[in-house]
Design an enzyme around this catalytic site. Structure first.
Site, PDB file in Angstrom:
ATOM      1  CE  LYS A   5      -3.955  -2.118   2.220  1.00  0.00           C
ATOM      2  NZ  LYS A   5      -3.601  -3.657   2.320  1.00  0.00           N
ATOM      3  CD  GLN A  16      -3.380  -5.441   5.941  1.00  0.00           C
ATOM      4  OE1 GLN A  16      -3.410  -4.453   5.088  1.00  0.00           O
ATOM      5  NE2 GLN A  16      -3.932  -6.514   5.156  1.00  0.00           N
ATOM      6  CG  ASP A  37     -10.917  -1.224   2.650  1.00  0.00           C
ATOM      7  OD1 ASP A  37     -11.471  -1.244   1.266  1.00  0.00           O
ATOM      8  OD2 ASP A  37     -10.468  -2.379   3.190  1.00  0.00           O
TER       9      ASP A  37
END
Ligand code: NAP
Length: 296
Positions: free
Chosen positions: A54, A98, A121
């Site tokens: 990322k 994450q 996200d």
């Protein structure tokens, strides 16, 4: 033996990145540098690698990034405080946590805390809710990547029977909602399968498109697919390979048997993964644009 079309992710990702590149230039002219903060609470090398990818994707596009690591043995409050701090930081446009988290840390605490305007996200309850009611703020990166791979390769979605194997809150459920949306790239008839689905093959065999997001290598093979089906394998499972000590990444689909039946299939690696990364950086650019617009 017929061989299926490969749905490669890299050309699709390159198109998305080209658009993000232009938007980052425009933001730069406004004096804005988009900034992503990632939070990792794991010492699993695979998770570390996902986070590094990322940051590399951000670097390539002149997006700034902060890599925040938390000891996986630390109390949940440490993660909560970190998320609160990053969300309150005016220099940061997007915050990405994450997953998976350690067993003693509930994901719900993060979902509640993430500022929806920085939740690139769509992990927060607010952004998930918006997705369910057909009004997403940001498209969750992996589900959006699956849809983009299909549309980029002109695989029909509307009116098609799509079987999703896996009902996680990160992939399966948001993807089902995305494909159900009342829009040209939605309107699919979606069946979501899971570990209690009694006869997985009977569902996958009647699907026009099969998407797997499980984490079990070889779960779906050619005998469970109908001729001409499109197969999208989201999973990236690290398994031992032939030579001692070496490993390779495979999906949930037994590629060899599936490709002789399918009309189109994603490779693993090289299918969904690169598109997911591109979708995430696109969301960071969008978050920065929104912030810059709000500040006038
Ligand atoms: P997860 O949270 O572990 O969910 C796995 C799902 O698979 C669950 O819904 C589970 O059912 C279901 N399942 C387990 N065994 C099954 C079986 N035998 N038959 C049918 N369904 C079964 O996993 P996740 O976070 O969604 O990730 C799934 C995979 O996608 C992983 O390999 C991960 O590495 C990969 N991934 C890839 C990307 C990318 O961008 N390429 C992004 C995220 C994740 P229950 O609900 O009944 O337990």
């Amino acid at each position: 033996m017929p061989s299926a079309e490969r749905l490669r992710g890299e050309p699709v990702a390159a198109e998305i990145r080209a658009d993000v590149h232009d938007r980052v230039r425009e933001l730069d002219e406004r004096g804005v540098t988009p900034t992503l903060a990632t939070v990792l609470m794991s010492d699993d090398p695979a998770d570390e690698r996902f986070v590094e990818l990322k940051h590399a994707a951000c670097r390539d596009l002149d997006i700034a990034s902060q890599d925040v690591r938390i000891d996986p043995g630390a109390p949940a409050e440490r993660l909560h405080h970190t998320v609160d701090r990053l969300c309150a930081d005016p220099e940061i446009d997007g915050v990405f946590v994450q997953i998976p988290l350690p067993d003693h840390v509930a994901l719900a605490g993060v979902r509640r805390r993430l500022d929806p305007t920085k939740d690139v996200d769509s992990l927060s309850f607010a952004n998930l809710g918006r997705l369910v009611r057909d009004d997403p703020r940001y498209l969750p990166a992996t589900p959006a990547a699956v849809r983009r791979l299909l549309t980029a390769h002109e695989i029909p979605i509307a009116g098609e029977d799509i079987a999703i194997v896996g009902r996680s809150a990160i992939v399966g459920k948001p993807l089902a909602n995305l494909l159900l949306q009342k829009c040209p790239d939605g309107n699919a008839t979606v069946t979501v399968c899971h570990s209690r689905t009694s006869d997985l093959g009977s569902v996958t065999r009647r699907a026009d498109v099969v998407v797997t997001a499980v984490g079990v290598p070889g779960l779906v093979d050619g005998s469970m697919l109908s001729p001409g089906v499109t197969v999208v394998d989201v999973s990236a499972n690290r398994v031992e390979s032939g030579s001692e000590g070496s490993t390779e990444v495979v999906g949930d689909v037994d590629f060899e048997s599936a490709e002789s039946v399918a009309g189109a299939i994603t490779p693993v690696p090289g299918g969904v993964g690169p598109v997911t990364l591109a979708m995430l950086v696109a969301n960071v650019a969008r978050a920065a644009e929104r912030q810059a617009d709000a500040e006038g």
